[in-house]
Design a protein around this motif. Structure first.
Motif, PDB file in Angstrom:
ATOM      1  N   UNK A 186       1.431  -1.098  -0.051  1.00 51.13           N
ATOM      2  CA  UNK A 186       0.199  -0.200   0.099  1.00 51.13           C
ATOM      3  C   UNK A 186       0.894   0.890   0.172  1.00 51.13           C
ATOM      4  N   UNK A 187       0.662   2.105  -0.267  1.00 52.47           N
ATOM      5  CA  UNK A 187       0.772   3.427  -0.864  1.00 52.47           C
ATOM      6  C   UNK A 187       0.131   4.562  -0.569  1.00 52.47           C
ATOM      7  N   UNK A 188       0.123   5.251   0.927  1.00 55.48           N
ATOM      8  CA  UNK A 188      -0.100   6.119   0.820  1.00 55.48           C
ATOM      9  C   UNK A 188       0.917   7.821   1.078  1.00 55.48           C
ATOM     10  N   UNK A 189      -0.679   9.531   0.587  1.00 57.03           N
ATOM     11  CA  UNK A 189      -0.032  10.633   0.739  1.00 57.03           C
ATOM     12  C   UNK A 189      -0.872  11.356   1.458  1.00 57.03           C
ATOM     13  N   UNK A 190      -0.334  12.310   2.555  1.00 50.73           N
ATOM     14  CA  UNK A 190      -0.930  12.684   3.091  1.00 50.73           C
ATOM     15  C   UNK A 190      -0.569  14.107   3.362  1.00 50.73           C
ATOM     16  N   UNK A 191      -1.162  15.565   3.589  1.00 49.11           N
ATOM     17  CA  UNK A 191      -0.148  16.118   3.975  1.00 49.11           C
ATOM     18  C   UNK A 191       0.121  16.489   4.785  1.00 49.11           C
ATOM     19  N   UNK A 192       1.101  17.122   5.010  1.00 50.65           N
ATOM     20  CA  UNK A 192       1.747  17.045   6.352  1.00 50.65           C
ATOM     21  C   UNK A 192       3.152  18.675   6.491  1.00 50.65           C
ATOM     22  N   UNK A 193       2.314  19.061   7.118  1.00 54.65           N
ATOM     23  CA  UNK A 193       3.477  20.375   7.797  1.00 54.65           C
ATOM     24  C   UNK A 193       4.584  20.465   7.627  1.00 54.65           C
ATOM     25  N   UNK A 194       4.956  18.945   8.395  1.00 55.24           N
ATOM     26  CA  UNK A 194       6.556  19.091   8.634  1.00 55.24           C
ATOM     27  C   UNK A 194       7.265  18.778   7.924  1.00 55.24           C
ATOM     28  N   UNK A 195       6.480  18.568   6.467  1.00 52.86           N
ATOM     29  CA  UNK A 195       7.538  18.069   5.437  1.00 52.86           C
ATOM     30  C   UNK A 195       8.279  19.319   4.829  1.00 52.86           C
ATOM     31  N   UNK A 196       7.747  20.503   5.240  1.00 56.43           N
ATOM     32  CA  UNK A 196       8.309  22.158   5.053  1.00 56.43           C
ATOM     33  C   UNK A 196       9.807  21.897   5.078  1.00 56.43           C
ATOM     34  N   UNK A 197       9.907  21.057   6.437  1.00 60.33           N
ATOM     35  CA  UNK A 197      11.524  21.159   6.820  1.00 60.33           C
ATOM     36  C   UNK A 197      11.789  19.202   6.371  1.00 60.33           C
ATOM     37  N   UNK A 198      10.932  18.591   6.981  1.00 62.15           N
ATOM     38  CA  UNK A 198      11.832  17.787   6.682  1.00 62.15           C
ATOM     39  C   UNK A 198      12.036  16.683   5.108  1.00 62.15           C
ATOM     40  N   UNK A 199      11.582  17.465   4.405  1.00 59.71           N
ATOM     41  CA  UNK A 199      12.240  16.860   2.758  1.00 59.71           C
ATOM     42  C   UNK A 199      13.849  17.601   2.856  1.00 59.71           C
ATOM     43  N   UNK A 200      14.342  18.027   3.349  1.00 58.63           N
ATOM     44  CA  UNK A 200      15.508  18.299   3.276  1.00 58.63           C
ATOM     45  C   UNK A 200      16.607  16.981   3.907  1.00 58.63           C
ATOM     46  N   UNK A 201      15.506  16.038   4.082  1.00 55.75           N
ATOM     47  CA  UNK A 201      16.569  14.728   5.309  1.00 55.75           C
ATOM     48  C   UNK A 201      17.075  14.040   3.538  1.00 55.75           C
ATOM     49  N   UNK A 202      17.854  14.058   3.293  1.00 58.82           N
ATOM     50  CA  UNK A 202      18.373  13.835   2.248  1.00 58.82           C
ATOM     51  C   UNK A 202      20.102  15.092   1.508  1.00 58.82           C
ATOM     52  N   UNK A 203      20.140  13.626   0.068  1.00 57.57           N
ATOM     53  CA  UNK A 203      21.746  14.598   0.453  1.00 57.57           C
ATOM     54  C   UNK A 203      21.657  16.031  -0.489  1.00 57.57           C
ATOM     55  N   UNK A 204      22.443  16.558   0.181  1.00 58.26           N
ATOM     56  CA  UNK A 204      22.084  17.765  -0.527  1.00 58.26           C
ATOM     57  C   UNK A 204      23.199  18.967  -1.000  1.00 58.26           C
ATOM     58  N   UNK A 205      22.893  19.511  -2.493  1.00 60.03           N
ATOM     59  CA  UNK A 205      24.581  20.211  -2.700  1.00 60.03           C
ATOM     60  C   UNK A 205      25.249  21.362  -2.449  1.00 60.03           C
ATOM     61  N   UNK A 206      24.541  21.139  -1.218  1.00 64.06           N
ATOM     62  CA  UNK A 206      25.111  22.562  -0.021  1.00 64.06           C
ATOM     63  C   UNK A 206      25.584  21.843   1.352  1.00 64.06           C
ATOM     64  N   UNK A 207      26.876  22.914   2.117  1.00 67.54           N
ATOM     65  CA  UNK A 207      26.970  22.409   3.578  1.00 67.54           C
ATOM     66  C   UNK A 207      24.762  22.229   4.159  1.00 67.54           C
TER      67      UNK A 207
END
Length: 239
Positions: A185-206
């Motif tokens: 199953x795949x679920x997608x829901x609105x989450x205000x925390x994603x405004x910041x949590x999308x940055x939990x990844x490899x980024x091209x800047x320090x």
């Protein structure tokens, strides 16, 4: 026109996922799904005549937000992380050459033995070499993690992401054809925390707590030319 919002994505899994050396990013799953959709929409004639290759399809715009800083950019999509209790194990796969099947096919004229049987070192007669070359037998181990749920965050178009991921992503992670990471199953829901949590990844800047390394930061992640300076927190590599 896309309607972007902060989202949390959750997958329920039915089988262990393969533990990779690098984080699996949500935008790579979206790019893969979008590529599969484009290929499925082509007729055989269109695919044959098309000048676009799979790499070009994977670099098309995604239904995700895009962050740009100092001339560098990244999709606003986090790495896919496991949620809840998990256990680790080791699996293996083998590839054995069926000598008798090959010999019977040569005898039946289905395979030209003059070209399919390479010479073994110091030998003047053709023999099937199972130690090296195309008929080499193999035995390899790989790590897996048993976990029921994985999740990710992004800024994206909910309806479009649901359409792509539910239709095309049937497995999460590597070795899906071997049954690993099967999606229930795949679920997608609105989450205000994603405004910041999308940055939990490899980024091209320090960024705070991150280590410097050489990695790709957008799809296709396997393309050598996408490798470059990147920064990531160590916990991303724990799955």
């Amino acid at each position: 026109m896309m309607s972007l919002e902060p989202l949390k994505l959750t997958w329920q899994l039915a089988s262990p996922i393969v533990v990779g050396a690098h984080p699996l990013h949500l935008d790579s799953l979206v790019a893969w799904a979008q590529t599969q959709e484009a290929l499925a929409a082509m007729s055989v004639e269109e695919a044959a005549a098309s000048k676009a290759n799979i790499r070009e399809l994977a670099t098309r715009p995604l239904p995700l937000g895009r962050e740009e800083r100092d001339g560098k950019w990244v999709w606003q999509a986090s790495a896919v992380r496991s949620s809840g209790p998990s256990t680790h194990a080791i699996r293996y796969w083998t590839r054995k050459t069926d000598l008798y099947d090959h010999a019977s096919r040569v005898e039946a004229g289905q395979i030209d033995g003059r070209f399919s049987l390479p010479l073994k070192p110091h030998s003047h007669s053709p023999k099937l070499d199972t130690v090296r070359g195309p008929f080499k037998q193999q035995f390899k181990f790989y790590p897996v993690k048993s976990v029921s749920t994985v999740e990710a965050w992004c800024i994206g178009d909910k309806e479009r992401l649901l359409e792509l991921l539910v239709t095309h992503v049937t497995h999460v992670g590597a070795k899906g054809r071997m049954g690993h990471g099967a999606v229930v199953r795949c679920d997608i829901e609105h989450d205000p925390h994603a405004v910041h949590r999308w940055q939990e990844r490899v980024l091209p800047w320090p960024h705070e707590g991150a280590e410097s390394l050489q990695l790709a930061v957008h799809p296709p992640y396997w393309a050598p030319e996408h490798l470059g300076p990147a920064w990531a927190r160590p916990e991303l590599f724990g799955g």
